[in-house]
Design a protein around this motif. Structure first.
Motif, PDB file in Angstrom:
ATOM      1  N   GLY A   1      59.210   8.350  90.056  1.00 49.80           N
ATOM      2  CA  GLY A   1      58.351   9.158  89.216  1.00 49.80           C
ATOM      3  C   GLY A   1      57.231   9.821  89.988  1.00 49.80           C
TER       4      GLY A   1
ATOM      5  N   HIS B   1      53.482   4.354  84.467  1.00 53.93           N
ATOM      6  CA  HIS B   1      54.799   4.760  83.982  1.00 53.93           C
ATOM      7  C   HIS B   1      55.701   3.533  83.993  1.00 53.93           C
TER       8      HIS B   1
ATOM      9  N   ALA C   1      58.164   3.203  81.190  1.00 55.68           N
ATOM     10  CA  ALA C   1      59.163   3.434  80.140  1.00 55.68           C
ATOM     11  C   ALA C   1      60.574   3.445  80.711  1.00 55.68           C
TER      12      ALA C   1
ATOM     13  N   GLU D   1      63.223   5.268  76.129  1.00 52.30           N
ATOM     14  CA  GLU D   1      61.869   5.571  75.667  1.00 52.30           C
ATOM     15  C   GLU D   1      61.380   6.893  76.239  1.00 52.30           C
ATOM     16  N   GLN D   2      61.730   7.185  77.502  1.00 52.59           N
ATOM     17  CA  GLN D   2      61.363   8.470  78.091  1.00 52.59           C
ATOM     18  C   GLN D   2      61.923   9.626  77.263  1.00 52.59           C
ATOM     19  N   ARG D   3      63.190   9.501  76.864  1.00 57.05           N
ATOM     20  CA  ARG D   3      63.816  10.572  76.094  1.00 57.05           C
ATOM     21  C   ARG D   3      63.149  10.730  74.736  1.00 57.05           C
TER      22      ARG D   3
ATOM     23  N   LEU E   1      59.710  12.387  75.277  1.00 58.72           N
ATOM     24  CA  LEU E   1      59.808  13.784  75.685  1.00 58.72           C
ATOM     25  C   LEU E   1      60.258  14.671  74.525  1.00 58.72           C
TER      26      LEU E   1
ATOM     27  N   VAL F   1      62.644  10.402  86.896  1.00 64.20           N
ATOM     28  CA  VAL F   1      62.092  10.234  85.547  1.00 64.20           C
ATOM     29  C   VAL F   1      62.403  11.485  84.728  1.00 64.20           C
TER      30      VAL F   1
ATOM     31  N   VAL G   1      54.963   7.687  81.142  1.00 64.97           N
ATOM     32  CA  VAL G   1      54.948   7.089  79.801  1.00 64.97           C
ATOM     33  C   VAL G   1      54.746   5.587  79.914  1.00 64.97           C
TER      34      VAL G   1
END
Length: 321
Positions: free
Chosen positions: A119, A180, A182, A186-188, A191, A265, A288
């Motif tokens: 990331g 960060h 996630a 969870e990232q998706r 976002l 990421v 995140v």
């Protein structure tokens, strides 16, 4: 030479990962790895000299790390003269591609950056460190290089190398550092919610996604207008993001966008046209933590985006998932 090249190519991926974590620049990392190859070929072309190297991987890592240390020391002057905010060159990949893990330290208990091993957030905070601290942290905590070898790279004692890594850990885990943690799911989710919130044009949905101390960093390299200092705080970042992304669907010029992996990421690759007619390419990465955005990193310096894959006519804004 053919045997030397075969042995080296087997180590290239690890060396590139080491150099990129240290330098924050893909092009500089590739240059460091190439210089490592030249030193390897020069020193080990003699079979007798080659036989003295018991651990080729360790020798190559040490050599590459020393090259990176020299680059970091000289880069300080260049970074101080950089126009505006600085972000690393992003490594952009397709969504669904696994982030590389080979060569990383295996024990989470020993690594302050275990959850942050990929990331843009990690690469940004590494910029806070002195060159020696960065080398010590990356080699030991990320790539499991023993402190005795780290000390050899730095030209110091093992005790001093431990102290350098300890100071670096405190810096990268400081309260003001964007976290960060996630997982991909969870990232998706975050976002998607971020895009939807900016599309709505309303501040409240966006504020619910932003951590109170969220930071927005934009790097244009002086090529396009950009904030010269980080934007900090949920309200300020929310309004800034609405101004930047909220108009995307209403731009006079066409806007293309695609979800991509940015340094491992989930993020966005965006293309549009500036008001003066120049094309703009942009890569946005999020940090995140616990369901909220702690950092937004927006790279739009064209000199750092030369290797981006092109977007197609089907990559319309808002991005498809």
């Amino acid at each position: 030479m053919r045997d030397l090249a075969t042995e080296f190519e087997a180590e290239r991926g690890r060396l590139l990962a080491v150099a990129h974590r240290m330098l924050g620049s893909r092009s500089e990392a590739e240059d460091a790895v190439q210089e490592t190859w030249l030193r390897y070929a020069g020193a080990l072309a003699d079979p007798a000299a080659r036989a003295e190297i018991r651990e080729l991987s360790a020798w190559l890592t040490t050599t590459c790390a020393r090259i990176c240390l020299d680059v970091l020391r000289s880069a300080r002057v260049r970074r101080e003269a950089y126009p505006g905010q600085w972000l690393p060159e992003p490594v952009v990949g397709q969504v669904g591609a696994a982030a590389p893990t080979d060569g990383y330290a295996p024990d989470p208990a020993e690594r302050a950056v275990r959850t942050d091993q990929v990331g843009t957030a990690l690469l940004v905070v590494l910029e806070r460190l002195a060159p020696e601290q960065r080398v010590a942290l990356v080699l030991h905590d990320v790539f499991a290089v023993p402190f005795a070898r780290v000390a050899d790279v730095l030209g110091t004692t093992e005790v001093a190398a431990r102290q350098l890594a300890s100071r670096a850990r405190r810096a990268v885990t400081a309260p003001d550092v964007p976290r960060h943690t996630a997982d991909p799911a969870e990232q998706r989710r975050v976002l998607q919610a971020f895009v939807a919130a900016t599309e709505s044009g309303e501040l409240d949905p966006l504020l619910r996604l932003l951590a109170p101390d969220v930071v927005f960093v934009g790097d244009s390299g002086g090529h396009f207008p950009a904030a010269r200092r980080p934007v900090v705080g949920a309200d300020a970042v929310g309004r800034f993001a609405l101004g930047l992304f909220g108009r995307a669907g209403r731009y006079t010029h066409r806007v293309l966008a695609r979800p991509v992996l940015v340094d491992g990421v989930l993020g966005l690759q965006i293309e549009t046209t500036h008001t003066d007619g120049r094309p703009i390419r942009m890569v946005t990465a999020l940090a995140v933590h616990e369901g909220r955005i702690t950092g937004v990193f927006n790279q739009l310096n064209p000199e750092k985006l030369t290797d981006l894959p092109p977007l197609g006519d089907d990559d319309r804004w808002p991005p498809r998932w």
